[in-house]
Design a protein around this motif. Sequence first.
Motif, PDB file in Angstrom:
ATOM      1  N   TYR A 188       0.855  -1.179   0.000  1.00 56.75           N
ATOM      2  CA  TYR A 188       0.000   0.000   0.000  1.00 56.75           C
ATOM      3  C   TYR A 188       0.898   1.239   0.000  1.00 56.75           C
ATOM      4  N   VAL A 189       0.553   2.218  -0.788  1.00 52.32           N
ATOM      5  CA  VAL A 189       1.273   3.493  -0.750  1.00 52.32           C
ATOM      6  C   VAL A 189       0.380   4.485  -0.010  1.00 52.32           C
ATOM      7  N   HIS A 190       0.656   4.651   1.279  1.00 54.34           N
ATOM      8  CA  HIS A 190      -0.134   5.578   2.088  1.00 54.34           C
ATOM      9  C   HIS A 190       0.371   7.000   1.841  1.00 54.34           C
ATOM     10  N   LEU A 191      -0.545   7.901   1.607  1.00 56.70           N
ATOM     11  CA  LEU A 191      -0.221   9.311   1.408  1.00 56.70           C
ATOM     12  C   LEU A 191      -0.578  10.048   2.700  1.00 56.70           C
ATOM     13  N   LEU A 192       0.430  10.295   3.513  1.00 56.32           N
ATOM     14  CA  LEU A 192       0.216  10.853   4.836  1.00 56.32           C
ATOM     15  C   LEU A 192       0.328  12.375   4.797  1.00 56.32           C
ATOM     16  N   PRO A 193      -0.677  13.091   5.290  1.00 58.70           N
ATOM     17  CA  PRO A 193      -0.602  14.558   5.306  1.00 58.70           C
ATOM     18  C   PRO A 193       0.568  15.050   6.141  1.00 58.70           C
ATOM     19  N   ALA A 194       1.255  16.063   5.626  1.00 61.94           N
ATOM     20  CA  ALA A 194       2.396  16.672   6.333  1.00 61.94           C
ATOM     21  C   ALA A 194       2.133  18.161   6.441  1.00 61.94           C
ATOM     22  N   PRO A 195       1.393  18.589   7.464  1.00 61.79           N
ATOM     23  CA  PRO A 195       1.034  20.008   7.605  1.00 61.79           C
ATOM     24  C   PRO A 195       2.265  20.901   7.675  1.00 61.79           C
TER      25      PRO A 195
ATOM     26  N   PRO B 215      10.692  12.375   2.058  1.00 60.83           N
ATOM     27  CA  PRO B 215      10.496  13.815   1.838  1.00 60.83           C
ATOM     28  C   PRO B 215       9.028  14.165   1.600  1.00 60.83           C
ATOM     29  N   VAL B 216       8.697  15.398   1.922  1.00 59.64           N
ATOM     30  CA  VAL B 216       7.342  15.896   1.712  1.00 59.64           C
ATOM     31  C   VAL B 216       7.216  16.409   0.288  1.00 59.64           C
ATOM     32  N   ARG B 217       6.159  15.960  -0.397  1.00 61.21           N
ATOM     33  CA  ARG B 217       5.858  16.426  -1.757  1.00 61.21           C
ATOM     34  C   ARG B 217       4.378  16.766  -1.826  1.00 61.21           C
ATOM     35  N   HIS B 218       4.084  17.985  -2.268  1.00 64.63           N
ATOM     36  CA  HIS B 218       2.690  18.427  -2.410  1.00 64.63           C
ATOM     37  C   HIS B 218       1.929  18.307  -1.091  1.00 64.63           C
ATOM     38  N   GLY B 219       2.629  18.545   0.006  1.00 62.49           N
ATOM     39  CA  GLY B 219       1.986  18.489   1.307  1.00 62.49           C
ATOM     40  C   GLY B 219       1.735  17.091   1.835  1.00 62.49           C
ATOM     41  N   LEU B 220       2.319  16.071   1.168  1.00 61.39           N
ATOM     42  CA  LEU B 220       2.102  14.682   1.553  1.00 61.39           C
ATOM     43  C   LEU B 220       3.429  13.932   1.625  1.00 61.39           C
ATOM     44  N   VAL B 221       3.440  12.885   2.412  1.00 52.28           N
ATOM     45  CA  VAL B 221       4.570  11.959   2.446  1.00 52.28           C
ATOM     46  C   VAL B 221       4.092  10.626   1.894  1.00 52.28           C
ATOM     47  N   GLN B 222       4.811  10.104   0.903  1.00 51.08           N
ATOM     48  CA  GLN B 222       4.514   8.760   0.401  1.00 51.08           C
ATOM     49  C   GLN B 222       5.155   7.733   1.339  1.00 51.08           C
ATOM     50  N   PHE B 223       4.308   6.846   1.873  1.00 54.51           N
ATOM     51  CA  PHE B 223       4.777   5.856   2.839  1.00 54.51           C
ATOM     52  C   PHE B 223       4.372   4.467   2.349  1.00 54.51           C
TER      53      PHE B 223
END
Length: 261
Positions: free
Chosen positions: A184-191, A238-246
């Motif tokens: 799964y590629v979780h897109l975690l918000p990175a405020p 790294p944060v991209r577009h306000g998200l972290v790919q996990f």
Amino acid sequence: MWDPTSYLRYGDERSRPFHDLLARVAAERPRTVVDLGCGPGHLTATLPARWPTARVVGLDSSAEMLAAATRSRVEFAVADVRTWAPGADIDVVVCNAVLQWVPGHEELLLRWARELEPGCWLAVQVPGNFDAASHRALREVAEAPRWRHLVADLRRTAPVRDAAGYADLLTGANCAVDAWETTYVHLLPAPSGATDHPVLSWLEGTALRPFQAALGGEGTDWDDFRAALNERLVEAYPVRHGLVQFPFHRVFFVARTGARQ
């Protein structure tokens, strides 16, 4: 040690593997369904809708987790997965994201396969991401001289098999097995401006709980350990577009007992 609030911080992402696992269980009218290691019980609570005539039981070793459980149509109790034995009326056993914590769980699976009646279902999911950047960073920090002696027993490598390994184990126990792996590629918000990296927040709900317990919690070695790990995770994800790919790899298998006779 377990905290339902931390665990449920990414509840949607943690819930999806449970539902993907249960989708491969074809039991129609089970008498009793047991969820081993049910945690706060939010996923166990979905099982009566799937099997409305079944008795549904959720078992967990953490009283703190069970205190958060909703008890409508589900029986919850404290129990240790290592010593649990199936009763004669149990037709479905679910064990979701638990056995990675149990050394030697292969023997446990073989015992359950022997003790369950023929035609019963055993559905298991375990994380398979122990070589991910998150866990490599955790091991590297834990190996630093400052903390090594405090957390030596907690530095795990790969405590689970791959899907083929579990298929081999349980087909040898006369089970019909459906085994697979998913990333799964979780897109975690990175405020913006947040101090804690989102992967650190994720780990605090699971993998970091034993480390926090060993290091003493806030105001002790834990604060510095946590900060050192956070720095490594910032570099790794790294944060991209306000998200972290996990990316998160998981291993699934569903076994039907006595089905290869």
